[in-house]
Scaffold this active site. Structure first.
Site, PDB file in Angstrom:
ATOM      1  N   PHE A 142      -1.933   6.188  11.947  1.00  0.00           N
ATOM      2  CA  PHE A 142      -2.271   7.551  11.531  1.00  0.00           C
ATOM      3  C   PHE A 142      -3.508   8.077  12.251  1.00  0.00           C
ATOM      4  CE2 PHE A 142      -3.974   4.432   8.487  1.00  0.00           C
ATOM      5  CZ  PHE A 142      -5.329   4.577   8.757  1.00  0.00           C
ATOM      6  N   TYR A 193     -16.420  27.974  48.269  1.00  0.00           N
ATOM      7  CA  TYR A 193     -15.794  26.881  47.522  1.00  0.00           C
ATOM      8  C   TYR A 193     -14.608  27.315  46.672  1.00  0.00           C
ATOM      9  CZ  TYR A 193     -19.870  23.968  48.683  1.00  0.00           C
ATOM     10  OH  TYR A 193     -20.835  23.264  49.325  1.00  0.00           O
ATOM     11  N   TYR A 209       0.822  -1.209   0.000  1.00  0.00           N
ATOM     12  CA  TYR A 209       0.000   0.000   0.000  1.00  0.00           C
ATOM     13  C   TYR A 209       0.856   1.258   0.000  1.00  0.00           C
ATOM     14  CZ  TYR A 209      -3.607   3.344   1.330  1.00  0.00           C
ATOM     15  OH  TYR A 209      -4.474   4.417   1.358  1.00  0.00           O
ATOM     16  N   ARG A 229     -11.900  27.442  49.486  1.00  0.00           N
ATOM     17  CA  ARG A 229     -11.723  26.240  50.292  1.00  0.00           C
ATOM     18  C   ARG A 229     -11.548  24.992  49.443  1.00  0.00           C
ATOM     19  NH1 ARG A 229     -16.381  23.543  53.026  1.00  0.00           N
ATOM     20  NH2 ARG A 229     -17.467  25.466  52.502  1.00  0.00           N
ATOM     21  N   ASN A 232       0.829  11.235   5.723  1.00  0.00           N
ATOM     22  CA  ASN A 232      -0.007  10.239   6.390  1.00  0.00           C
ATOM     23  C   ASN A 232       0.379  10.093   7.855  1.00  0.00           C
ATOM     24  OD1 ASN A 232      -0.552   6.718   6.322  1.00  0.00           O
ATOM     25  ND2 ASN A 232      -2.114   8.301   6.335  1.00  0.00           N
ATOM     26  N   GLU A 275     -12.694   5.647   4.847  1.00  0.00           N
ATOM     27  CA  GLU A 275     -12.353   6.134   6.176  1.00  0.00           C
ATOM     28  C   GLU A 275     -13.664   6.294   6.944  1.00  0.00           C
ATOM     29  OE1 GLU A 275     -10.061   9.665   5.617  1.00  0.00           O
ATOM     30  OE2 GLU A 275      -8.503   8.628   4.481  1.00  0.00           O
ATOM     31  N   HIS A 299      -4.178  15.869  -2.085  1.00  0.00           N
ATOM     32  CA  HIS A 299      -4.549  16.048  -0.683  1.00  0.00           C
ATOM     33  C   HIS A 299      -4.373  17.473  -0.185  1.00  0.00           C
ATOM     34  CE1 HIS A 299      -3.922  11.638  -0.908  1.00  0.00           C
ATOM     35  NE2 HIS A 299      -4.917  11.625  -0.040  1.00  0.00           N
TER      36      HIS A 299
END
Length: 543
Positions: free
Chosen positions: A356, A305, A60, A308, A205, A443, A90
């Site tokens: 990835f 609060y 791949y 404290r 990637n 994906e 991309h």
């Protein structure tokens, strides 16, 4: 001293030294360890000798298309063009570019991932990243467009295009935005860089932009956490609070390490204090209601609060930050692209996996955002008390100096901090639980890690300002009642913090001023660590 990367030992503080200029205005250089260079070269030599032919089995992104084109062979004659087209395909980021420190951290962390020797790039590619980084060439990387799986594809493609000198890519060089090719040439680097097989995939990637955001946000949060305890101590002394809630016996009864640590810090900072005492409360402050000379105050017994319960809120934030730091440290020295290459017998084996995927970073950043949002929230509640004499036990209303009506005081400083708290509450809504399928469902689960990192970084920046505002306003309160309360000295650490701030920002004793400038100055003192250093010098260190 240069930061040497080997894929295994890089620390967050070293990333900061490369990502941000030091006191002299210069960036630390980054170099590739000799052992890492030799290992990468040996792996790549095997790849070139054994995998780079048209009869090799499908691997791949080495010799196949990506995504749903994983079953389509890419011929060796097409390899150079395939690498370029992968980056082009991309480079779809949108929005304003990332800040310079994010870009520099991304480049360093990507090179460090390669140094681990699981990715198989050319040695020259790793050196190219470092050469651009050391030359001050900062690719223009749009902030939006990544879903955090398959890594930060879009932003890393923009980085890659600039590093490789693509015609369309841009970079910032010596403060000017220009074509990346021009920046490379001006820096004395060859504009064209030829990508080899797997190089493009290795570059784009991985969830490295998410990681860069995570490293910067985490390191900044680490720096803030002690300053928050100092702000608490200043507010507590300004309002003459009770110290009993910080007694070690109390925290041994519920032994969470974070809250016990905060209580110890508070007692260290206030050591020697006479301000947090019953006798100090007998002094009538300027706007104290219902008190006349000689009339004793009502017993305090216990505080609200935000005072404290501060260890029970600051403490969990510290423990969350410990967890986040562990995740980010592991990611910093991990290989995050796909596929990865492993030694096997006399050669190497290529294995596809899912490193990835940015879910670790995404969830860590969501936790960081939640923890820091709550830390900022409790700090802001103390600010609200400081400006209200009915809640501060008589401090001047709005911490006002000068003529009332003509001057207004610090009320709107607190208001601005409440705006940041509300912003943080929205930003701390988790993004890591959101997923949307992409790329024709190849994906089908993504991490959203880049958005998680972006919003966590913003939350931390906002909390830095809130903590600085508490230190600024509590010091203003202490300055306003300094003469009235002079019989009751402050704790050693509290006095040191007050003195350190006043060296830069004199108290506003003559009326309203340009408070935005003072808030920025106080934030700079927190960011530089000057306030923490002053307190630690006075009390022998904080945890």
């Amino acid at each position: 001293m240069a930061v040497t990367i080997d894929g295994r030992t890089l620390k967050g503080r070293q990333v900061l030294r490369v990502a941000r200029p030091g006191a002299a205005g210069r960036y630390e250089k980054a170099t590739l360890a000799k052992s890492a260079r030799e290992a990468i070269a040996a792996t790549r030599a095997h790849i070139d000798a054994n995998f780079m032919n048209d009869e090799a089995p499908f691997m791949y992104s080495f010799n196949t298309g990506v995504g749903l084109f994983k079953d389509q062979r890419v011929l060796m004659s097409e390899m150079t063009e395939y690498q370029r087209k992968s980056v082009y395909a991309h480079a779809t980021g949108i929005g304003e570019p990332f800040a310079e420190d994010v870009t520099r951290a991304t480049m360093l962390l990507r090179a460090n991932a390669f140094a681990s020797n699981y990715s198989g790039p050319q040695v020259a590619l790793v050196e190219r990243l470092l050469d651009c980084l050391n030359a001050g060439i900062h690719p223009v990387i749009p902030q939006k467009g990544s879903v955090g799986a398959s890594g930060d594809l879009a932003p890393l493609a923009h980085m890659s295009a600039a590093v490789c000198g693509f015609e369309e890519a841009e970079a910032v060089y010596k403060g000017k935005r220009m074509k990346a090719r021009d920046a490379l040439a001006k820096a004395g680097l060859e504009p064209d860089f030829k990508l080899g097989a797997k190089d493009a995939s290795a570059l784009i990637n991985g969830s490295t932009v998410s990681l860069a955001l995570g490293v910067l946000a985490t390191e900044d949060a680490k720096r803030l956490i002690k300053a928050a305890d100092i702000g608490l101590a200043l507010s507590l002394e300004a309002m003459r609070g009770e110290l009993a809630a910080f007694d070690p016996r109390v925290h041994a009864a519920r032994p969470h390490p974070g809250q016990a640590l905060v209580a110890r810090n508070l007692l260290k900072i206030t050591q020697g204090s006479k301000r947090c005492s019953a006798s100090a409360r007998e002094t009538i402050y300027p706007d104290e209601i219902g008190r006349t000379p000689g009339k004793p105050p009502a017993p305090r017994v216990q505080d609200v609060y935000s005072l404290r319960c501060a260890p029970q809120v600051h403490g969990p934030a510290r423990e969350a930050l410990d967890y986040v730091s562990r995740i980010i440290a592991t990611e910093t020295n991990s290989a995050t692209d796909n596929p990865l290459i492993f030694p096997e017998d006399d050669g190497y084996r290529v294995i596809s996996g899912g490193h990835f995927h940015g879910q670790y970073v995404a969830q860590a950043m969501d936790l960081l955002a939640i923890a820091m949002t709550d830390l900022g929230s409790i700090c802001e509640r103390r600010l609200a008390r400081l400006v209200d004499p009915t809640l501060s036990y008589g401090l001047p209303r709005n911490l006002l100096a000068g003529k009332r009506g003509l001057n207004t005081g610090f009320a709107t400083v607190q208001c601005s901090m409440s705006a940041l708290v509300m912003e943080n509450r929205t930003l701390s809504s988790p993004g890591s639980v959101d997923s949307i399928p992409g790329k024709s469902n190849a994906e089908d689960h993504v991490s959203n890690s880049t958005w998680c990192g972006r919003k966590a970084r913003t939350v931390v920046e906002n909390v830095e300002m809130i903590i600085a505002a508490e230190i600024l306003m509590a010091c203003q309160a202490l300055s306003l009642i300094a003469e009235t309360a002079k019989a009751h000295p402050l704790g050693k650490g509290t006095q040191a913090a007050l003195d350190a701030l006043r060296e830069t920002i004199p108290p506003a004793l003559d009326g309203d001023r340009w408070y935005a400038a003072e808030m920025n100055q106080a934030t700079a003192l927190v960011r530089s660590g000057a306030i923490v250093e002053a307190v630690e010098a006075a009390v022998g260190g904080l945890e």
